[in-house]
Scaffold this motif. Structure first.
Motif, PDB file in Angstrom:
ATOM      1  N   PHE A 492     -14.487  -8.795 -21.409  1.00 45.00           N
ATOM      2  CA  PHE A 492     -13.899  -9.212 -20.142  1.00 45.00           C
ATOM      3  C   PHE A 492     -13.564 -10.705 -20.116  1.00 45.00           C
ATOM      4  O   PHE A 492     -14.284 -11.529 -20.692  1.00 45.00           O
ATOM      5  CB  PHE A 492     -14.872  -8.903 -18.997  1.00 45.00           C
ATOM      6  N   ASN A 493     -12.490 -11.018 -19.428  1.00 46.97           N
ATOM      7  CA  ASN A 493     -12.176 -12.412 -19.132  1.00 46.97           C
ATOM      8  C   ASN A 493     -13.063 -12.905 -18.006  1.00 46.97           C
ATOM      9  O   ASN A 493     -13.610 -12.117 -17.217  1.00 46.97           O
ATOM     10  CB  ASN A 493     -10.707 -12.544 -18.723  1.00 46.97           C
ATOM     11  N   GLN A 494     -13.208 -14.223 -17.919  1.00 45.45           N
ATOM     12  CA  GLN A 494     -14.008 -14.812 -16.845  1.00 45.45           C
ATOM     13  C   GLN A 494     -13.228 -14.745 -15.524  1.00 45.45           C
ATOM     14  O   GLN A 494     -12.011 -14.957 -15.491  1.00 45.45           O
ATOM     15  CB  GLN A 494     -14.360 -16.263 -17.168  1.00 45.45           C
ATOM     16  N   VAL A 502      -6.950 -11.617 -11.378  1.00 41.77           N
ATOM     17  CA  VAL A 502      -7.095 -12.156 -12.732  1.00 41.77           C
ATOM     18  C   VAL A 502      -7.041 -10.990 -13.728  1.00 41.77           C
ATOM     19  O   VAL A 502      -7.620  -9.928 -13.471  1.00 41.77           O
ATOM     20  CB  VAL A 502      -8.449 -12.895 -12.867  1.00 41.77           C
ATOM     21  N   ASN A 506      -9.960  -8.596 -22.076  1.00 41.03           N
ATOM     22  CA  ASN A 506      -9.596  -9.488 -23.171  1.00 41.03           C
ATOM     23  C   ASN A 506      -8.791  -8.681 -24.188  1.00 41.03           C
ATOM     24  O   ASN A 506      -9.338  -7.783 -24.842  1.00 41.03           O
ATOM     25  CB  ASN A 506     -10.874 -10.039 -23.807  1.00 41.03           C
ATOM     26  N   PRO A 529     -18.933 -17.376 -18.360  1.00 42.25           N
ATOM     27  CA  PRO A 529     -18.161 -17.193 -19.597  1.00 42.25           C
ATOM     28  C   PRO A 529     -18.921 -16.298 -20.562  1.00 42.25           C
ATOM     29  O   PRO A 529     -20.131 -16.062 -20.398  1.00 42.25           O
ATOM     30  CB  PRO A 529     -18.036 -18.620 -20.149  1.00 42.25           C
ATOM     31  N   ASP A 533     -18.967 -15.357 -29.084  1.00 43.75           N
ATOM     32  CA  ASP A 533     -17.560 -15.184 -29.433  1.00 43.75           C
ATOM     33  C   ASP A 533     -17.392 -13.908 -30.252  1.00 43.75           C
ATOM     34  O   ASP A 533     -18.361 -13.163 -30.487  1.00 43.75           O
ATOM     35  CB  ASP A 533     -17.013 -16.410 -30.175  1.00 43.75           C
ATOM     36  N   ALA A 625      -9.649  -8.494  -9.830  1.00 44.22           N
ATOM     37  CA  ALA A 625      -9.114  -8.525 -11.194  1.00 44.22           C
ATOM     38  C   ALA A 625      -8.257  -7.292 -11.406  1.00 44.22           C
ATOM     39  O   ALA A 625      -8.475  -6.244 -10.785  1.00 44.22           O
ATOM     40  CB  ALA A 625     -10.249  -8.579 -12.213  1.00 44.22           C
TER      41      ALA A 625
END
Length: 662
Positions: A492-494, A502, A506, A529, A533, A625
C-alpha cells in the motif's frame, strides 16, 4: 550451415521481385531495404515466459483468450521473418509450467523417455535456433525437465547452473548445459551475396532457483551470479570467433545497483564487455515500453537499450514477440553492428472502447500436435472434487479479508496440523500465510478468481492457487510474525489524514507477496510509511503499519514461537521477507499446495469459504483512497467485510474503480 529455411533468407532484389508477383505486399524492415554490399540485416526474434500457453485458451476460466498463446505468436512469426533479410528465433525460458496443461502433463500424463511435451511439440514446428531456461523449468524436478528437453530440436544453453558445487573458477564449473553455443550461419547481404557469420548465444537462469526449488535441487545443483558467469564465458565466445554475442537472460531489469546473485540482473549483464544484445524476461513486462522503467539509470525504454545496447522483453504467455534488428557490416573477415532497433510486437490491441481485438489467428501447424493434450487438459480441469457453499472470488483480496485467500489458509492449517500432530511441534500454535495470486494488475481486468457457489472442479483449485508450490512450515517468533506482516503491507501507498482519493496500491508490489496471516488479528495503519522496502531492508525504522496485532485476543508476545504454514517459495526466502529463510523451515511437505486444497475439499465435501475478517485498515481521519478491480467485482461489493467501499466509476483498461473510506 545456412540459416534455417523457415527464416526465408532472401535478398532485397529477390524478395521485392517475389512481392511484386504476389497479391500481398510485405514491407521490409528499413535495414533490409537499405543494406548495401557488405551490409546485412539480421533480425533476432524472442519468445519468453510462455508458461505452457500454446493455445489461446484460459483453462482457469474455461474459455478462449485472445491475449495469449504461442499459436497466436507463431502466426506473426512468418510475417515478421518476411520483413527481414535474415533471422533467428530464440526462447528465453519459463515454458514448462504455468497453466493446467503443464500440471496435467506433469502429474497425470507424465513424461517418459521419448515423449514429446506439448509445448516442445509446438516449439519444434517453429524452428527455434536456441533457448535457455527459466526458473519454472525446475518446478517438476530435474528428471522431468531433462525428459522434456530431450524432445527439443534446438539446443539449450545455461552458463550459471552447475552440478553439485561451484568451482573456484566459473570456467571450471561442471555445468548441466553448454554455457553457450556458436551458431554458424550463412547471411545474405544487401547485394544478394552470401557470407558466413558466427552468432554466439549464452544463457542464464535466476540464481534463486536454489531457494525456490530447493526440494528438487539441493545437493544436486548450484547456481552462480549471472554477471560473474558472463564475465567468465563471453571472452571465450569471442576467442572462439563469435561475430555477434547475444545473451538470453531469464532475468528482469532493476536499477538499484549491482548486487551479488541478483535475480533481475539484465541491466548489469548488458554492461559486460563483448555482449552485443540482451534478451530479458522473468518480470512479465514489456521492454521497450511503458513508464515502468522510468528512472532506471542505463535503461532507455523508448529506444530499447540497456547500457546503450539493444534489449527487449517480450511480455508473457505469448502476448508479444520480441524483436532486435541489427544492421551489420563486414569488418575484415567478420561482422560488426552499425545500427539497431528494438520492438516488442503484440498479438492483440484494444479498440477505442478498450475491448481486446485479436491481431492474428491461430497457426494450424502449431495447434495440430497439441490438440489431443489440449482436449485431455480440458477434461482434467473440469473434474469436480467437491462443493462450496458460497462464491470464491478475489476482486477485493487486496483491501479486505477474502474468501479465495481464506480457503487456502484453511487448507494449509488443516494439513500442517495433521502433519505435526504427533511430533515435537504438536503443541505449537499454527498460523497460515497465503496471498492472492489473481488480483488484476498486469494480468488485466479479468484476471481474478471467480467461482460461483456449487461444484468445485480442479480448474477452480488451480485458479485459486496458480503455482505448483509445495507446503512448508516455518518456526518463527511473534516479533517475526509482525515483521512478516510489515513487509507484506508494502503493498500500500501511504495515506495521510485529510488526503482524498490517494492511489491505494503500490504498482511495483506483486500481489503474490501480499501475505495475509490467519490465526492472528491485526490492523494496517496506512498513515505510516512502509517499514521495509521491496528487498526486505529496513527503510523506516520508526514506522509501524501493523497495529493491534493479537493472538487469541491478547497482544502478541514477541518472544512466543509460532508455526506458520506457507509455501516453499516464501519459506525459502522468496519475496525477501525479513528473517524468513530456509533456516526457519521445520517441515517440508512432498505435497503441493494445490493438492492439499483438493484433499481438504474432498475431506470436507462442502466447504465454507467465508472470510473471518481477521485484518482491516486502521482509521485515517478524513482520508479516502482509490483502487481498481475487475468490473465483475461490483456483484460482490456489498458482501465485503471489515471495510467501507463505494463504487467510483470505470477506470482504465477495462477496470472498475472503487473508493476506500478510511
Amino acid at each position: 550451415m545456412p540459416f534455417r529455411r523457415e527464416t526465408r533468407l532472401v535478398s532485397r532484389r529477390s524478395f521485392l521481385g517475389g512481392a511484386a508477383a504476389s497479391t500481398t505486399l510485405v514491407l521490409l524492415h528499413p535495414f533490409a531495404a537499405r543494406a548495401n554490399a557488405g551490409q546485412a540485416h539480421l533480425r533476432i526474434m524472442e519468445t519468453t515466459d510462455i508458461h505452457v500457453h500454446v493455445f489461446p485458451y484460459d483453462y482457469y476460466a474455461d474459455k478462449p483468450n485472445d491475449t495469449l498463446g504461442l499459436a497466436r505468436t507463431a502466426s506473426i512469426i512468418d510475417a515478421i521473418r518476411a520483413e527481414a533479410g535474415n533471422s533467428l528465433l530464440v526462447d528465453n525460458g519459463d515454458f514448462l509450467q504455468g497453466n493446467p496443461m503443464g500440471d496435467f502433463i506433469a502429474h497425470e500424463r507424465g513424461m517418459k523417455a521419448g515423449d514429446i511435451h506439448p509445448v516442445i511439440a509446438a516449439m519444434n514446428v517453429l524452428g527455434y535456433d536456441c533457448g535457455t531456461l527459466g526458473n519454472h523449468e525446475f518446478n517438476y524436478g530435474l528428471d522431468f525437465m531433462f525428459n522434456t528437453l530431450n524432445g527439443a530440436k534446438h539446443p539449450y544453453v545455461c552458463a550459471n547452473l552447475a552440478k553439485g558445487q561451484l568451482a573456484s573458477d566459473p570456467k571450471r564449473d561442471d555445468l548441466f548445459f553448454r554455457p553457450y553455443t556458436i551458431l554458424d550461419r550463412e547471411i545474405v547481404d544487401g547485394a544478394g551475396e552470401k557470407s558466413p557469420i558466427r552468432v554466439g548465444v549464452i544463457g542464464f537462469v535466476p540464481p534463486q532457483i536454489m531457494l525456490w526449488d530447493s526440494g528438487h535441487l539441493e545437493g544436486k545443483a548450484a547456481t552462480r551470479d549471472i554477471v560473474e558467469a558472463a564475465e567468465a564465458w563471453v571472452p571465450a565466445m569471442k576467442e572462439e570467433g563469435a561475430d555477434i554475442v547475444i545473451a538470453l537472460a531469464h532475468s528482469g531489469i532493476e536499477g538499484k545497483g549491482r548486487s551479488e546473485r541478483m535475480e533481475n540482473a539484465a541491466l548489469y549483464l548488458a554492461g559486460v564487455e563483448g555482449i552485443d544484445a540482451v534478451f530479458t524476461g522473468h518480470q512479465h513486462l514489456v521492454f521497450p515500453g511503458p513508464t515502468s522503467w522510468d528512472g532506471i539509470d542505463g535503461a532507455d525504454p523508448v529506444k530499447g537499450t540497456l547500457m546503450g545496447k539493444p534489449a527487449v522483453m517480450a511480455g508473457f504467455w505469448g502476448s508479444h514477440l520480441g524483436l532486435i534488428d541489427l544492421l551489420i557490416e563486414k569488418d575484415g573477415s567478420g561482422w560488426k553492428i552499425v545500427d539497431f532497433t528494438t520492438e516488442a510486437r503484440p498479438i492483440y490491441h484494444r479498440d477505442e472502447n478498450r475491448a481486446i481485438v485479436a491481431d492474428v489467428g491461430d497457426k494450424p501447424d502449431v495447434i495440430a500436435p497439441v490438440q489431443a493434450d489440449h482436449e485431455a487438459t480440458l477434461a482434467y480441469v473440469r473434474r469436480a472434487v467437491g462443493k462450496t457453499s458460497a462464491p470464491l472470488y478475489s476482486y477485493f483480496a487486496l483491501v479486505a479479508d477474502d474468501p479465495s485467500v481464506q480457503i487456502v489458509s484453511n487448507a494449509q492449517t488443516w494439513y500442517i496440523r495433521d502433519m505435526l500432530k504427533d511430533g515435537p511441534y504438536k503443541d505449537y500454535p499454527i498460523l497460515s500465510a497465503a496471498a492472492p495470486f489473481k488480483a488484476g494488475g498486469r494480468g488485466g481486468a479479468d484476471y481474478y478468481t471467480d467461482v460461483p457457489a456449487g461444484d468445485i472442479a480442479i480448474k477452480n483449485v488451480a485458479d485459486l492457487y496458480l503455482y505448483p508450490n509445495t507446503v512448508q512450515a516455518v518456526l518463527v517468533t511473534g516479533a517475526q510474525v509482525k515483521n512478516w506482516l510489515e513487509a507484506s503491507a508494502g503493498m500500500f501507498n501511504q495515506v495521510s489524514p485529510g488526503e482524498r482519493d490517494v492511489p491505494l496500491l503500490n504498482p511495483g508490489f506483486p500481489s503474490y507477496n501480499y501475505d495475509v496471516i490467519d490465526g492472528v488479528t491485526y490492523k494496517i495503519d496506512l498513515s505510516q510509511p512502509a517499514r521495509f522496502d521491496g528487498d526486505g531492508e529496513l527503510a523506516n525504522p520508526d514506522a509501524h503499519r501493523i497495529v493491534d496485532l493479537r493472538f487469541e485476543g491478547e497482544p502478541i508476545d514477541p518472544e512466543q514461537k509460532f508455526i506458520v504454514a506457507t509455501n516453499n517459495y516464501r519459506a525459502g526466502g522468496g519475496g525477501k521477507f525479513p528473517e524468513i529463510a530456509a533456516d526457519k523451515v521445520i517441515f517440508a511437505a512432498p505435497d503441493t499446495n494445490r493438492d492439499v486444497i483438493v484433499r481438504y475439499i474432498l475431506a470436507e465435501g462442502t466447504i465454507n469459504p467465508s472470510a473471518d475478517a481477521n485484518w482491516s485498515f486502521a482509521p485515517v481521519k478524513d482520508a479516502t483512497a482509490l483502487f481498481e478491480t475487475g468490473p465483475k467485482g461490483r456483484t460482490y461489493a456489498a458482501e465485503v467485510k471489515g471495510v467501507t467501499i463505494e463504487d467510483a466509476g470505470d477506470g482504465e483498461n477495462g477496470f472498475a474503480t472503487f473508493r476506500l473510506i478510511l
